[in-house]
Design an enzyme around this catalytic site. Sequence first.
Site, mmCIF file in Angstrom:
data_model
loop_
_atom_site.group_PDB
_atom_site.id
_atom_site.type_symbol
_atom_site.label_atom_id
_atom_site.label_comp_id
_atom_site.label_asym_id
_atom_site.label_seq_id
_atom_site.Cartn_x
_atom_site.Cartn_y
_atom_site.Cartn_z
ATOM 1 N N THR A 293 -0.093 -0.967 3.347
ATOM 2 C CA THR A 293 -1.210 -1.524 2.595
ATOM 3 C C THR A 293 -2.538 -1.141 3.249
ATOM 4 O O THR A 293 -2.572 -0.353 4.198
ATOM 5 C CB THR A 293 -1.014 -3.045 2.373
ATOM 6 N N LYS A 297 -3.062 3.493 3.220
ATOM 7 C CA LYS A 297 -2.338 4.170 2.141
ATOM 8 C C LYS A 297 -2.579 5.681 2.103
ATOM 9 O O LYS A 297 -1.755 6.417 1.588
ATOM 10 C CB LYS A 297 -2.711 3.550 0.787
ATOM 11 N N ASP A 333 2.678 0.831 -6.555
ATOM 12 C CA ASP A 333 1.543 0.030 -7.061
ATOM 13 C C ASP A 333 1.357 0.229 -8.560
ATOM 14 O O ASP A 333 1.138 -0.721 -9.309
ATOM 15 C CB ASP A 333 0.246 0.446 -6.362
ATOM 16 N N GLY A 359 -14.715 -3.756 -12.232
ATOM 17 C CA GLY A 359 -14.592 -3.178 -10.892
ATOM 18 C C GLY A 359 -14.304 -1.689 -10.963
ATOM 19 O O GLY A 359 -13.806 -1.180 -11.990
ATOM 20 N N GLY A 361 -13.249 0.028 -7.746
ATOM 21 C CA GLY A 361 -12.771 0.364 -6.400
ATOM 22 C C GLY A 361 -11.435 1.087 -6.488
ATOM 23 O O GLY A 361 -11.066 1.646 -7.542
ATOM 24 N N GLY A 362 -10.688 1.040 -5.373
ATOM 25 C CA GLY A 362 -9.404 1.728 -5.310
ATOM 26 C C GLY A 362 -8.417 1.207 -6.339
ATOM 27 O O GLY A 362 -7.711 1.984 -7.004
ATOM 28 N N ASN A 382 -18.988 -2.117 -13.415
ATOM 29 C CA ASN A 382 -18.992 -2.303 -11.968
ATOM 30 C C ASN A 382 -20.389 -2.635 -11.463
ATOM 31 O O ASN A 382 -21.390 -2.209 -12.040
ATOM 32 C CB ASN A 382 -18.485 -1.032 -11.268
ATOM 33 N N THR A 384 -21.783 -1.468 -8.913
ATOM 34 C CA THR A 384 -22.402 -0.166 -8.675
ATOM 35 C C THR A 384 -22.026 0.747 -9.845
ATOM 36 O O THR A 384 -20.911 1.288 -9.878
ATOM 37 C CB THR A 384 -21.878 0.441 -7.347
ATOM 38 N N LEU A 448 -6.212 -9.489 -10.932
ATOM 39 C CA LEU A 448 -5.238 -8.972 -9.965
ATOM 40 C C LEU A 448 -5.198 -9.768 -8.659
ATOM 41 O O LEU A 448 -4.328 -9.557 -7.819
ATOM 42 C CB LEU A 448 -5.502 -7.494 -9.678
#
Length: 513
Positions: A293, A297, A333, A359, A361-362, A382, A384, A448
């Site tokens: 994790t 990763k 995942d 969002g 992100g990853g 997001n 940003t 999530l």
Amino acid sequence: MSKICLCLTGKTIKQDVELLNKYRIYADIAELRVDCLEPGERLYVRRFPELAGIPVILTVRRDVDGGYFTGGEGARLKLLANGLAYANADSRFNFAYVDIEEDFNVPSLEEAARTFGTRIIRSCHDLDGSVTDIAAKMKSMKHSGDEIVKVAVAVKNTHDVLNVYRASGSFTNQDKILICMGHYGIYSRILAEKFGSFLTYSSALSENVIPGAPGQMDVKVLSELYRFRKITKKTKVYGIIGNPLKKSVSPWFHNNILNLEDADAVYVPFPITDIGDFMELAKGIDIQGLSVTVPYKEDILPYIGEKSEIVKTIGACNTIHRKENLWAGENTDYAGFTLSLLNFLNKKNLKRQKITILGAGGVARAVASEVFNLGGKALILNRTPQKAKEIAEMYKFRWSGLDTNGIELMLKYNDIIIQTTSVGMEGYDDSDPAELYSFTGKEAVMDLIYTPSQTPFLKRAAEAGCKTLNGYDMVIRQASLQYANFFGREIPKNHLAQIEALGENQWDKIISA
Ligand code: ATR
């Protein structure tokens, strides 16, 4: 086999006896920490072995060694001598062990201990990393054949743990106690048998007692969840690497399944600081499989000899398992998310669905890719906006900032809303990432996050009448896929059902250190 030692750190003898009686089924040995007793109580320790009914270690730990005794050495000697005095011919009434620090040189006390069968634990507590050659240290500490040498190192990183493990290998065929204290050493306590340690120290943490040392595990968790007493040299080791790792459901999930299957395997939390050092250690301990994790990763990729297609495509791996002499890498995942989402929606794909992804992100990157593969049309919002744009352009999705313009667009993409930001996560932020958006009640909303089980955002959605789901289901699904990857078989349905029946908040109670 390595033994479980329950540290008794109560303020009174009565408290310690009560604690021991409550947890004795988990303990092979008890350690009476005289330094934790109130001064008046310290005079009455001599009868403790008789009250305990199991072998007891007599310890008066100084504050400089991480204990609570602040008096002088003369006073400490008196306490130790008192504990060993009036030795009984029946050794069960004497302390079975006495912990004497390497610099505590009182031959008469040691002589008395030996005469009445009290084994000496010769200890060294390295709190500042001053011991560079641990194996040499152990060799130099040992005075006589029957002694148990103990080295407890306050580890700051994975490299320190590796050093302790290596030292263990060069000090064999004699009883020794090796402990890595602190958060990054927690697994050395579970894997004491693999580290060649005579015992592991633990505390009854759920009783609100002070732990005997930093990083000690709860004795019940160690016994019941990690099945410490069943861990032998042959037990197969699995686990999860990450940093930080305090909030991971995986050890709870996997060990419960392994327990139901009565498998000779254990799943261990490995909070690590350096992947290279850890992979070295993994060879030594002969780890068979790992969940990977944040933040490893991608860092794990150079160690993988055989990558699945998805790992190759996305360049991130969350599962590795040993395949002959190499590591095979997989990523569960994506499939975990998709299975969870489709099951939640009771759909086979996302055709004709308009979806907002909060969002960029990853995690959002993975979600966007799956939404695209399933035929959905999405809007990515997001904080940003540039990052939303980057992902959206890969799939011809729309994008915006988390502002009034974005919220307005959201009204057109509100069949499904998937929340992927860290906002609302326990220990991070308890606000709402889309507080300007008013739910109609018709949206299917997936957040999530699973700690807490309901973020303020998900709560607002549920209150508006929306169908909601948190991230717990997804985590369990991806962990189930990891299990299949490790063991080459699915988790039996009845076992999975038993874990599900325990409820989603159970795991949170057991993570420690
Ligand atoms: P993960 O791998 O969990 O996706 P990440 O890549 O760090 O973690 O992404 C975190 C996401 O949460 C990002 O979308 C981030 O927004 P920015 O890209 O603007 O940083 C979002 N996020 C974190 N804190 C936030 C906050 N206070 N308000 C809004 N969005 C936030």
